[in-house]
Design a protein around this motif. Structure first.
Motif, PDB file in Angstrom:
ATOM      1  N   ARG A 479       0.968  -1.204   0.224  1.00  0.00           N
ATOM      2  CA  ARG A 479       0.103  -0.064   0.108  1.00  0.00           C
ATOM      3  C   ARG A 479       0.833   1.457  -0.046  1.00  0.00           C
ATOM      4  N   GLU A 480       2.107   1.284   0.733  1.00  0.00           N
ATOM      5  CA  GLU A 480       2.731   2.325   0.780  1.00  0.00           C
ATOM      6  C   GLU A 480       3.575   2.587  -0.641  1.00  0.00           C
ATOM      7  N   GLU A 481       4.047   1.503  -1.040  1.00  0.00           N
ATOM      8  CA  GLU A 481       4.929   1.561  -2.256  1.00  0.00           C
ATOM      9  C   GLU A 481       4.122   1.939  -3.340  1.00  0.00           C
ATOM     10  N   PHE A 482       2.641   1.679  -3.396  1.00  0.00           N
ATOM     11  CA  PHE A 482       1.797   2.031  -4.594  1.00  0.00           C
ATOM     12  C   PHE A 482       1.165   3.141  -4.300  1.00  0.00           C
ATOM     13  N   GLY A 483       1.081   3.790  -3.042  1.00  0.00           N
ATOM     14  CA  GLY A 483       0.505   4.929  -2.693  1.00  0.00           C
ATOM     15  C   GLY A 483      -1.061   4.852  -2.580  1.00  0.00           C
TER      16      GLY A 483
END
Length: 922
Positions: A479-483
């Motif tokens: 979720r963080e990496e793909f924003g």
């Protein structure tokens, strides 16, 4: 005085045990001189008199004799078949008080441990082993029918093939032929996605309708598979009736120990069936995981015993889904308890599976053939390798270390006592390295535009995690990496808080989630057709389990169906990609390999090679896979054009012929035609046979057909591309890196050579190198666009990595894809003997030019003039040529533009610019 009773003779011991079995099965056991038919429906009379002497037991149902039992000691088990003639004699003998009658139909031989049974009404009566004697009501029910089940199976009508795939027709027809030959067990091997369950339901429908089967069991090993099978029974519509299956027949999915008397089809997990036979309750949670995955098993499982509520004759047929997992150890005795035909369904049987089903294989439909037929899609493998992911890491002494409980995830900190090295296998089990997870997921995100070009959203992706805790780490980092927010990535495991069926339904039918993370819940038996990417972040040692996990991606889906959840898709689902981040594709040999084993070779080159005489299996397999993918994208007009050019053969016919040409069984059969009938073929003769078969399949290929296929492909196919990231150890297609690089080099050079007279930039570099100073940014842009349209797999940055590997150099990274392309052209045309970035060439030539200008007796450039020359140099690094109009653009306009340069260089300005164009690209 010894009061102990004398030991019973073996014969008497056997009769005592037989008496107990008869009583358990509902029989009243009586002596011949004390018969009381009113005692019950079924009476077993000992030592009943016949004209051949007393029979050990004569069985009466509703006061009529129906069968005999010949009792023998337990030690006779190994020669029980020698008694069959004796027991058959009693069945045909005249019974006292019942002389005017036909032979008794039901004949048993029993030792108290083993029971053999022959039904004299069968077309070819043959004994079979039973768990116990049938119940009286069972024999009464069988006698109420005109014919026995085996005789009814002989009269099954021909199959109506409407609505069935070819592989399904073959499986059903062969299965029914097996029934007619009275083979007790049969195995249907069908690739995942080819419609095993639909095939099984069609067979069940025919057995109920035409063979008047009493009850059929559909046996699964997880609750999820049972629910899915139930839905398929509900949705099934026969091709000879307007009513659905469940409108015609009663289907019961067992969720308790109650088996409905009127159920004609029962769907049950093997765990529940075992519990029912043992008379024990079962929590539904025990049905969530397939028993083959259970690590802790009792060394000696409690044996199955007779259960009067579920006697061995309860089912006529048992269909065992995923049978490669359900027929061993504890579970085998459950299946063999029943007197039923056993039909196994599996995409990945192993040697034990074949052995259990007596090598009676009624269908062999592997993944490669399913891809060739368009029933499945093929796959390609993309590998991501990181340093910690392959080598592990070291925790240094005296540094603060975070500790986290696996379940509660409670955290604390402590100081590391001493250096501690952990291996890659310990990752995400014993040691969690968030940056290792992040590196894999970031690489995945960055490579998606190359692996799935033209997509605006992440393709539906399934990530296999090692454990629930690992899955949670992956979700948070993804979720963080793909924003993205929570709906983007969700967990689907047995322990997830949200209803897993709800998440599955969302993953299958909705835009979100784009990524699902699982430990094993949807590793098998779950249909998610839009799935296009499998990311393995856990290794799998079981060959069969890995094959089943891969099977999640093989399902086909048309363009409209794919666009419902992936709106930017340009074509139907043509293939899926395995992202291997843990070496799972290398840690074991898989049964089905990527059909396209040469992803970097063009379709045209593959087809031309086969036409010109290339006969190796890898090339033929790759060509078949590429054509199978193309076939799924054709419209009716394209299909007609191909059929006309191929002299009446459709593209699917061509693919099928290619696959069959490299089929080992067909090769062996052809090889045996070459040698003497009494000899075995040699390897050379098998190779000759394969070459002949491929040659026959290749006769359809002509130059015009290949050009047509290649032209259609340009319009239809988008080829996957990739590139390495510096922080990665490796990120590339599966296979030998040097071989892949060499193939890319050959393909790239061939493309440039083939288009040297069609594209202006190539014409200059190949034919008029002295004019290379005239090559402009627009010319290179045109070449790049043509290359992207014709051969997207030859993306310059990817080819750049190939040349860097082959030249064993580490050049400066290109500033852009266009500068990489110019550097590659210089390498191909011989201007550079080793790969060198264009910016490096420009800088080197700039230094040489300035040195030559300043070393003579003429005027030298001033400091301000040098600033302008450096700006021109930097501009040429990315634009390849300096034009007078460029002086009105950034960065020149900020320094005064054309006017200021004219002030500095005067009438020499244009000459200096042209000289730089000539010298800096030399």
């Amino acid at each position: 005085m010894n009061d102990s009773k004398p030991a019973l003779k073996p014969e008497d011991q056997a009769r005592q045990q037989i008496d107990r079995q008869l009583q358990a099965a509902g029989w009243r056991v009586q002596n011949a001189h004390a018969i009381d038919f009113s005692a019950g429906r079924g009476i077993a009379v000992r030592e009943y008199q016949t004209d051949l002497g007393p029979a050990d037991y004569v069985l009466f149902v509703d006061r009529k004799p129906v069968g005999v039992i010949e009792a023998k000691p337990e030690s006779w088990g190994h020669r029980i078949t020698t008694v069959e003639e004796q027991s058959a004699g009693y069945a045909h003998a005249k019974l006292k008080w019942f002389e005017d009658r036909a032979a008794l139909p039901f004949v048993y031989e029993c030792t108290g441990v083993m029971t053999h049974f022959t039904d004299g009404r069968d077309p070819a009566p043959r004994s079979r082993e039973l768990f116990s004697v049938h119940r009286p009501e069972t024999l009464a029910e069988q006698l109420s029918r005109r014919d026995s089940l085996r005789r009814r199976l002989r009269t099954l009508p021909p199959l109506d093939p409407a609505g069935l795939r070819g592989c399904q027709i073959i499986a059903i027809e062969n299965l029914e032929a097996s029934f007619k030959a009275d083979h007790p067990r049969a195995l249907a091997q069908m690739a995942t996605g080819s419609g095993k369950t639909y095939t099984a339901i069609t067979s069940v429908y025919r057995l109920l309708k035409h063979a008047d089967a009493k009850r059929i069991l559909f046996l699964v090993d997880t609750k999820n598979l049972g629910e899915q099978a139930e839905q398929e029974f509900i949705a099934y519509l026969p091709n000879d009736d307007n009513r659905t299956f469940t409108e015609l027949y009663n289907v019961q999915r067992l969720t308790s120990s109650h088996l409905a008397p009127d159920a004609q089809v029962c769907i049950c997990t093997i765990q529940r069936l075992y519990a029912m036979l043992k008379g024990e309750p079962l929590d539904q949670a025990a049905e969530e995981t397939n028993p083959a995955e259970q690590r802790l098993r009792p060394k000696t499982p409690l044996p199955v015993v007779y259960n009067a509520r579920i006697p061995p004759e309860t089912f006529d047929f048992i269909i065992i889904d995923e049978c490669h997992r359900s027929i061993y150890n504890l579970w085998r005795q459950v299946i063999e308890y029943f007197d039923a035909y056993l039909i196994g369904l599996s995409a990945t049987p192993d040697a034990r599976t074949y052995g259990f089903f007596h090598k009676n294989v009624v269908s062999e439909y592997p993944h490669e053939q399913a891809v060739a037929d368009g029933v499945n899609v093929g796959y390609e493998v993309y590998e991501i390798e990181t340093r910690i992911g392959t080598q592990g890491g070291t925790l240094k002494a005296e540094q603060p270390i975070e500790k986290r409980e696996r379940l509660t995830r409670r955290r604390r900190w402590e100081q590391q006592d001493e250096d501690e090295t952990y291996s890659a296998k310990q990752l995400d089990r014993d040691v969690v390295n968030p940056d290792q997870i992040r590196t894999v997921l970031r690489t995945f995100r960055e490579r998606l535009p190359l692996i799935f070009p033209g997509r605006d959203e992440v393709p539906k992706t399934l990530i296999f995690a090692k454990a629930d805790s690992h899955a949670d780490d992956i979700i948070q980092i993804a979720r963080e990496e793909f924003g993205q927010g929570n709906p983007f990535c969700k967990k689907v495991t047995y322990k997830v808080d949200e209803d897993p069926k709800s998440v599955l339904a969302q993953f299958r039918n909705d835009y979100h989630p784009r990524i699902a993370v699982t430990v094993d819940m949807i590793a098998t038996g779950t249909d998610v057709r839009p799935l296009e990417c499998l990311l393995f972040m856990r290794d799998v040692r079981s060959r069969n389990y890995f094959e089943q996990m891969k099977g999640r991606g093989t399902r086909t889906l048309d363009l409209d169906g794919l666009r419902k959840v992936t709106p930017s898709a340009k074509t139907a689902k043509t293939h899926f990609v395995i992202i291997d981040a843990v070496g799972v594709t290398q840690s074991l040999k898989t049964a089905s390999r990527p059909l396209i084993s040469k992803p970097s070779v063009s379709l045209k080159a593959l087809a031309t090679g086969v036409m010109m005489g290339v006969r190796d299996e890898e090339t033929v397999s790759s060509l078949a896979g590429r054509l199978a993918r193309l076939d799924k994208q054709l419209d009716d007009k394209d299909k007609q054009r191909i059929q006309q050019q191929a002299k009446g053969s459709s593209l699917s016919d061509i693919v099928r012929a290619l696959v069959q040409a490299i089929d080992p069984d067909r090769i062996e059969a052809r090889a045996r035609q070459i040698v003497d009938p009494n000899d075995n073929p040699s390897d050379a003769q098998r190779e000759q046979a394969r070459n002949e078969l491929v040659g026959e399949a290749a006769e359809v290929f002509t130059g015009p057909l290949i050009e047509l296929l290649d032209g259609i492909r340009r319009d239809k196919e988008q080829t996957i591309d990739h590139d390495n990231l510096d922080e990665l150890t490796r990120a590339e297609w599966s296979g030998d890196a040097s071989e892949n690089a060499e193939q890319l080099r050959q393909d790239f050079e061939q493309y440039l050579s083939e288009h040297r007279d069609q594209i202006e930039a190539l014409s200059i570099y190949f034919s008029q190198p002295a004019r290379r100073a005239e090559v402009s940014h627009a010319m290179i842009q045109e070449l790049s666009e043509r290359l992207r349209a014709d051969r997207p797999i030859l993306a310059p940055l990817r080819v750049w990595q190939a040349y860097a590997l082959l030249d064993e150099v580490k050049p400066t990274d290109p500033l852009s894809e266009l500068t990489a392309l110019v550097g590659l052209i210089r390498r191909v045309t011989g201007l550079d003997t080793k790969l060198r970035s264009f910016s490096e060439t420009v800088q080197r030539n700039f230094k040489r030019w300035i040195f030559e200008r300043h070393s003579g007796a003429g005027d030298k450039f001033s400091d301000e003039q040098m600033d302008w020359l450096r700006m021109i140099r930097d501009h040429m690094m990315t634009s390849f040529r300096m034009e007078r109009d460029d002086l009105e653009m950034t960065p020149f306009d900020d320094a005064g533009g054309l006017g200021r340069m004219w002030q500095l260089f005067g009438e020499e300005m244009d000459a200096v610019i042209e000289e730089m164009n000539r010298e800096l690209v030399a």
